[in-house]
Scaffold this motif. Structure first.
Motif, PDB file in Angstrom:
ATOM      1  N   LEU A   1       0.822  -1.213   0.000  1.00 44.34           N
ATOM      2  CA  LEU A   1       0.000   0.000   0.000  1.00 44.34           C
ATOM      3  C   LEU A   1       0.853   1.259   0.000  1.00 44.34           C
ATOM      4  CD1 LEU A   1      -2.964  -0.809   2.417  1.00 44.34           C
ATOM      5  CD2 LEU A   1      -3.121  -0.109   0.037  1.00 44.34           C
ATOM      6  N   TRP A   2       1.994   1.167   0.607  1.00 43.28           N
ATOM      7  CA  TRP A   2       2.836   2.369   0.769  1.00 43.28           C
ATOM      8  C   TRP A   2       3.122   3.029  -0.582  1.00 43.28           C
ATOM      9  CZ3 TRP A   2       8.680   2.689   1.424  1.00 43.28           C
ATOM     10  CH2 TRP A   2       9.064   3.880   2.034  1.00 43.28           C
ATOM     11  N   PRO A   3       3.767   2.327  -1.543  1.00 43.02           N
ATOM     12  CA  PRO A   3       3.974   2.980  -2.843  1.00 43.02           C
ATOM     13  C   PRO A   3       2.677   3.230  -3.608  1.00 43.02           C
ATOM     14  CG  PRO A   3       4.820   0.723  -2.887  1.00 43.02           C
ATOM     15  CD  PRO A   3       4.432   1.010  -1.488  1.00 43.02           C
ATOM     16  N   GLN A   4       1.686   2.357  -3.441  1.00 47.27           N
ATOM     17  CA  GLN A   4       0.454   2.525  -4.218  1.00 47.27           C
ATOM     18  C   GLN A   4      -0.309   3.777  -3.792  1.00 47.27           C
ATOM     19  OE1 GLN A   4       0.064   0.523  -6.721  1.00 47.27           O
ATOM     20  NE2 GLN A   4      -1.819   1.449  -7.454  1.00 47.27           N
ATOM     21  N   ILE A   5      -0.309   4.062  -2.490  1.00 45.57           N
ATOM     22  CA  ILE A   5      -0.959   5.284  -2.013  1.00 45.57           C
ATOM     23  C   ILE A   5      -0.265   6.492  -2.628  1.00 45.57           C
ATOM     24  CG2 ILE A   5      -1.322   6.741   0.017  1.00 45.57           C
ATOM     25  CD1 ILE A   5      -1.754   4.182   1.639  1.00 45.57           C
ATOM     26  N   ALA A   6       1.076   6.420  -2.704  1.00 47.00           N
ATOM     27  CA  ALA A   6       1.830   7.527  -3.292  1.00 47.00           C
ATOM     28  C   ALA A   6       1.397   7.765  -4.738  1.00 47.00           C
ATOM     29  CB  ALA A   6       3.325   7.228  -3.230  1.00 47.00           C
ATOM     30  N   TYR A   7       1.210   6.679  -5.476  1.00 49.03           N
ATOM     31  CA  TYR A   7       0.803   6.799  -6.880  1.00 49.03           C
ATOM     32  C   TYR A   7      -0.578   7.444  -6.991  1.00 49.03           C
ATOM     33  CZ  TYR A   7       0.332   5.174 -11.754  1.00 49.03           C
ATOM     34  OH  TYR A   7       0.181   5.082 -13.109  1.00 49.03           O
ATOM     35  N   CYS A   8      -1.534   6.930  -6.200  1.00 51.41           N
ATOM     36  CA  CYS A   8      -2.885   7.504  -6.241  1.00 51.41           C
ATOM     37  C   CYS A   8      -2.867   8.969  -5.837  1.00 51.41           C
ATOM     38  CB  CYS A   8      -3.820   6.718  -5.336  1.00 51.41           C
ATOM     39  SG  CYS A   8      -4.083   5.033  -5.896  1.00 51.41           S
ATOM     40  N   MET A   9      -2.001   9.294  -4.868  1.00 50.24           N
ATOM     41  CA  MET A   9      -1.900  10.681  -4.419  1.00 50.24           C
ATOM     42  C   MET A   9      -1.501  11.598  -5.576  1.00 50.24           C
ATOM     43  SD  MET A   9       1.063  12.276  -2.112  1.00 50.24           S
ATOM     44  CE  MET A   9       2.074  12.438  -3.558  1.00 50.24           C
ATOM     45  N   ILE A  10      -0.510  11.163  -6.359  1.00 48.06           N
ATOM     46  CA  ILE A  10      -0.055  11.994  -7.485  1.00 48.06           C
ATOM     47  C   ILE A  10      -1.179  12.173  -8.507  1.00 48.06           C
ATOM     48  CG2 ILE A  10       1.369  11.807  -9.564  1.00 48.06           C
ATOM     49  CD1 ILE A  10       2.832  13.213  -7.484  1.00 48.06           C
ATOM     50  N   LEU A  11      -1.912  11.088  -8.779  1.00 47.62           N
ATOM     51  CA  LEU A  11      -3.025  11.198  -9.731  1.00 47.62           C
ATOM     52  C   LEU A  11      -4.044  12.226  -9.235  1.00 47.62           C
ATOM     53  CD1 LEU A  11      -3.622   7.424 -10.558  1.00 47.62           C
ATOM     54  CD2 LEU A  11      -2.618   9.139 -12.046  1.00 47.62           C
ATOM     55  N   TYR A  12      -4.358  12.170  -7.930  1.00 47.06           N
ATOM     56  CA  TYR A  12      -5.354  13.095  -7.387  1.00 47.06           C
ATOM     57  C   TYR A  12      -4.824  14.523  -7.291  1.00 47.06           C
ATOM     58  CZ  TYR A  12      -8.936   9.656  -6.418  1.00 47.06           C
ATOM     59  OH  TYR A  12      -9.919   8.717  -6.550  1.00 47.06           O
ATOM     60  N   LEU A  13      -3.539  14.676  -7.012  1.00 50.13           N
ATOM     61  CA  LEU A  13      -2.991  16.049  -6.961  1.00 50.13           C
ATOM     62  C   LEU A  13      -3.150  16.716  -8.321  1.00 50.13           C
ATOM     63  CD1 LEU A  13       0.244  15.866  -4.799  1.00 50.13           C
ATOM     64  CD2 LEU A  13      -1.725  17.342  -4.435  1.00 50.13           C
ATOM     65  N   THR A  14      -2.847  15.962  -9.392  1.00 51.40           N
ATOM     66  CA  THR A  14      -3.028  16.521 -10.734  1.00 51.40           C
ATOM     67  C   THR A  14      -4.504  16.824 -10.982  1.00 51.40           C
ATOM     68  OG1 THR A  14      -1.297  14.989 -11.350  1.00 51.40           O
ATOM     69  CG2 THR A  14      -2.359  16.183 -13.129  1.00 51.40           C
ATOM     70  N   GLY A  15      -5.362  15.908 -10.548  1.00 53.99           N
ATOM     71  CA  GLY A  15      -6.796  16.113 -10.723  1.00 53.99           C
ATOM     72  C   GLY A  15      -7.274  17.359  -9.987  1.00 53.99           C
ATOM     73  N   LEU A  16      -6.848  17.509  -8.737  1.00 57.60           N
ATOM     74  CA  LEU A  16      -7.275  18.668  -7.936  1.00 57.60           C
ATOM     75  C   LEU A  16      -6.816  19.972  -8.569  1.00 57.60           C
ATOM     76  CD1 LEU A  16      -6.639  17.435  -4.280  1.00 57.60           C
ATOM     77  CD2 LEU A  16      -8.837  18.033  -5.296  1.00 57.60           C
ATOM     78  N   ASN A  17      -5.645  19.925  -9.197  1.00 50.74           N
ATOM     79  CA  ASN A  17      -5.106  21.100  -9.867  1.00 50.74           C
ATOM     80  C   ASN A  17      -6.039  21.611 -10.946  1.00 50.74           C
ATOM     81  OD1 ASN A  17      -2.941  22.698  -9.658  1.00 50.74           O
ATOM     82  ND2 ASN A  17      -1.470  21.137 -10.308  1.00 50.74           N
ATOM     83  N   ASN A  18      -6.793  20.682 -11.541  1.00 53.53           N
ATOM     84  CA  ASN A  18      -7.626  21.042 -12.681  1.00 53.53           C
ATOM     85  C   ASN A  18      -9.105  21.167 -12.334  1.00 53.53           C
ATOM     86  OD1 ASN A  18      -5.755  21.062 -15.077  1.00 53.53           O
ATOM     87  ND2 ASN A  18      -5.226  19.138 -14.087  1.00 53.53           N
ATOM     88  N   VAL A  19      -9.395  21.132 -11.016  1.00 56.75           N
ATOM     89  CA  VAL A  19     -10.790  21.321 -10.613  1.00 56.75           C
ATOM     90  C   VAL A  19     -11.183  22.766 -10.924  1.00 56.75           C
ATOM     91  CG1 VAL A  19     -12.177  21.631  -8.551  1.00 56.75           C
ATOM     92  CG2 VAL A  19     -10.927  19.509  -8.890  1.00 56.75           C
ATOM     93  N   SER A  20     -12.358  22.932 -11.495  1.00 57.40           N
ATOM     94  CA  SER A  20     -12.764  24.278 -11.912  1.00 57.40           C
ATOM     95  C   SER A  20     -13.002  25.199 -10.707  1.00 57.40           C
ATOM     96  CB  SER A  20     -14.035  24.177 -12.756  1.00 57.40           C
ATOM     97  OG  SER A  20     -14.939  25.174 -12.399  1.00 57.40           O
ATOM     98  N   PRO A  21     -12.226  26.284 -10.604  1.00 54.80           N
ATOM     99  CA  PRO A  21     -12.358  27.186  -9.457  1.00 54.80           C
ATOM    100  C   PRO A  21     -13.736  27.848  -9.411  1.00 54.80           C
ATOM    101  CG  PRO A  21     -10.473  27.795 -10.835  1.00 54.80           C
ATOM    102  CD  PRO A  21     -11.232  26.757 -11.575  1.00 54.80           C
ATOM    103  N   ASP A  22     -14.321  28.116 -10.573  1.00 52.59           N
ATOM    104  CA  ASP A  22     -15.636  28.776 -10.606  1.00 52.59           C
ATOM    105  C   ASP A  22     -16.697  27.944  -9.903  1.00 52.59           C
ATOM    106  OD1 ASP A  22     -14.229  30.471 -12.119  1.00 52.59           O
ATOM    107  OD2 ASP A  22     -15.180  29.947 -14.045  1.00 52.59           O
ATOM    108  N   GLN A  23     -16.674  26.635 -10.233  1.00 49.90           N
ATOM    109  CA  GLN A  23     -17.677  25.755  -9.628  1.00 49.90           C
ATOM    110  C   GLN A  23     -17.509  25.699  -8.125  1.00 49.90           C
ATOM    111  OE1 GLN A  23     -18.577  21.927 -11.135  1.00 49.90           O
ATOM    112  NE2 GLN A  23     -18.121  22.506 -13.242  1.00 49.90           N
ATOM    113  N   VAL A  24     -16.222  25.659  -7.677  1.00 51.89           N
ATOM    114  CA  VAL A  24     -15.981  25.586  -6.241  1.00 51.89           C
ATOM    115  C   VAL A  24     -16.493  26.856  -5.579  1.00 51.89           C
ATOM    116  CG1 VAL A  24     -14.198  25.447  -4.476  1.00 51.89           C
ATOM    117  CG2 VAL A  24     -14.012  24.069  -6.536  1.00 51.89           C
TER     118      VAL A  24
END
Lengths: 310, 282
Positions: free
Chosen positions: A179-202
């Motif tokens: 889980l240790w490396p796998q969590i790291a991988y998922c974290m990177i995917l989500y960080l990129t995703g969060l970066n592209n969340v539309s600020p207007d909608q938020v």
């Protein structure tokens, strides 16, 4: 005379070569040739070959003896097979914890404070390291009498636990390492995703009074769907492929209790217990069929997206 | 932005966050920190039971010992001899397949593309017996070449997916314009598409480097001797030899992990861009 004139006047017309007329049709095949040839020889054909081998008794060198469904019949009576299958189910279910855990860390790190970029890359670090090294690290973490985890449990409960020597706990211990490396991988995917969340909608949702978990569930997660899709795909495949950590940390032991299908297959086909290639191939076929359920699902979704893309 | 930027919070929350960050990081990297500390721990400390305290001295000699008394130098060299040709081969082949599948429309385009995608997901075990057998019969068992050939073939699955999606995102007008000018198709590839592919090639090279460097399964299946085994498989055999010499195991692990870690820090932007391709749109 008139006929001859016509034929003469026709020849100077720019007669394009066969290649120039057909190059748009032929070029893709020429470019595909090396890649497809290698992929067919090393990946596609061996899949069929394994199916075929699973009907034979074969030690890898001598004569192949036809068994029909014999290997599969033996498999359904094999306790070690059921242990491995059950461990694969455990892997699959627990490994998926990497997805929410990765999301949690990504949300924690999605700030703009000083040095955050370095923090993000250091959190990602475990993914870059080989599973062999991760396995050695965790073995040492769990080591009886002096391992950090052993000490911690001893301090909390009075008696330490030798995780990797305990048939009941060993698989959980290995999954935790995975889980240790796998969590790291998922974290990177989500960080990129969060970066592209539309600020207007938020902002709009904030004005409507959405906060915290409600905001996450109704506004953020729907926008993170592509990241979640990839995170689930790589996690499921990683769980079913798990081999390295089992081999490094326990070699399937104690008493075969930490085997998974991929490891059991390897053990049957290539270890000192004998070279049972046909039996190994039968185990691999089962693993492949389980994985095909997931792969077909993923491919089906990708084909659908592809159609919409046009 | 989600969550709410911490600068907009009250000072106590800001301070709490700034304190929580390093604590979380240390907990997260605890196994790694432990190994790093142990790799410079004098062997006397282990004998005296000092496994987790501060090392009594910094013993870089552990690293020297690992290199002198084990073939780890050879293993590292073997890893490079497998990894570098694989990166070059897989990237070259997949630039071509990606170009063919991304630019041209022909009937079997989508089925071929999905053959590469699906093949890249299969469990290695279904390939193991036939691939091993094939490598033996080609006389390439226990050679670097045998390992490289398989890795190139297998990686071309993932790499084709990657390259094809990247080429799809390039502006098509460039290619149409070149065709109108009568530029030959292969010249379009060399002079128009390849220069635009640079970021993808960089990202893919770092990713493939890391994947291949860290491969353990194929290294154990296709190689057996210290003269050809990559460092992952080598480390496993050394681990058996160094039972309880945790300072050596640790130093060896750090050495083996170093190249992909350096690669990651040097090429971080490309690495992450490559991994997350498709994670934001889809």
């Amino acid at each position: 005379m008139a006929i001859a004139d016509v034929s003469i006047s026709a020849t100077p017309a720019p007669q394009r070569s066969w290649w120039r007329r057909n190059q748009q049709r032929l070029t893709p095949w020429l470019f595909l040739l090396p890649g497809m040839a290698m992929f067919l020889v090393y990946v596609i054909w061996p899949i069929f070959e394994s199916f075929w081998l699973s009907f034979y008794d074969w030690d890898g060198l001598g004569e192949k003896v036809w068994l029909g469904w014999g290997n599969y019949a033996e498999l359904f009576d094999d306790d070690a097979f059921y242990t491995s299958l059950w461990n694969n189910v455990l892997w699959l279910v627990l490994y998926l914890l990497a997805v929410p855990a990765g999301l949690a860390i990504a949300i924690f790190l999605n700030q703009n404070v000083f040095g955050i970029r370095l923090y993000k890359s250091l959190f990602f670090f475990p993914f870059v390291i080989s599973q062999v090294v991760v396995g050695l690290m965790f073995s040492w973490f769990y080591a009886p009498n002096f391992g950090l985890f052993y000490k911690l449990i001893e301090w909390l409960t009075g008696t330490g636990v030798a995780v990797l020597a305990d048939p009941e706990l060993v698989t959980y211990g290995i999954i935790a390492a995975g889980l240790w490396p796998q969590i790291a991988y998922c974290m990177i995917l989500y960080l990129t995703g969060l970066n592209n969340v539309s600020p207007d909608q938020v902002e709009a949702a904030r004005l409507d009074g959405a906060r915290g978990l409600r905001m996450l569930w109704y506004v953020i997660l729907p926008q993170l769907r592509p990241a979640t899709f990839i995170a689930v795909v790589v996690t499921v495949i990683g769980a079913l492929r798990s081999f390295d950590l089992v081999s490094i940390m326990t070699d399937g032991g104690p008493f075969g209790s930490s085997r998974v299908l991929s490891f059991y297959m390897y053990e049957q086909a290539l270890s000192e217990y004998g070279y049972r290639m046909g039996y190994g191939a039968a185990i691999a076929v089962i693993l492949f069929l389980i994985m095909m359920i997931f792969i077909s699902g993923f491919i089906w979704k990708m084909v659908r997206d592809e159609r919409e893309g046009y | 932005m989600f969550p709410r930027p911490i600068e907009h919070s009250a000072p106590p929350a800001r301070i709490a966050y700034q304190v929580a960050l390093p604590i979380a990081l240390v907990l997260w990297l605890l196994p790694l920190i432990g190994v790093a500390l142990t790799s410079v721990r004098p062997s006397g400390d282990l004998a005296a039971g000092n496994y987790f305290g501060w090392p009594s001295a910094i013993a870089f000699s552990n690293y020297a010992e690992v290199f002198q008394n084990s073939p780890i130098g050879q293993y590292i060299l073997n890893s490079f001899r497998v990894t570098i040709p694989t990166v070059i081969g897989a990237v070259a082949i997949s630039t071509m397949t990606g170009f063919a599948l991304g630019i041209y429309q022909f009937r079997s385009n989508i089925p071929i593309f999905f053959m590469f995608v699906a093949g890249n997901f299969v469990p290695f075990q279904i390939l193991m017996v036939p691939v091993r057998d094939m490598t033996v019969s080609m006389g390439l068992y226990n050679t670097t070449t045998g390992l490289v050939l398989f890795h190139i073939a297998f990686q071309s699955g993932f790499c084709t997916l990657f390259m094809r999606n990247f080429i799809r995102s390039l502006p098509r007008e460039l290619i149409e314009a070149a065709r109108v000018e009568g530029v030959a198709e292969w010249k379009i590839f060399i002079h128009i598409v390849l220069p635009l592919m640079r970021p993808a090639i960089a990202a893919l090279s770092v990713l493939v480097f890391t994947f291949i460097w860290n491969d353990y399964f194929w290294a154990t299946v296709l190689t057996t001797s210290a003269t050809t085994q990559p460092v992952t498989a080598g480390l496993y055999s050394l681990n058996g030899q160094w039972i309880a010499s945790w300072h050596l195991v640790s130093a060896g692990s750090i050495v083996a992990a170093m190249p992909p870690v350096l690669m990651f820090f040097l090429m971080q932007r490309h690495f992450i861009a490559g991994l997350t391709l498709g994670a934001t749109k889809g």
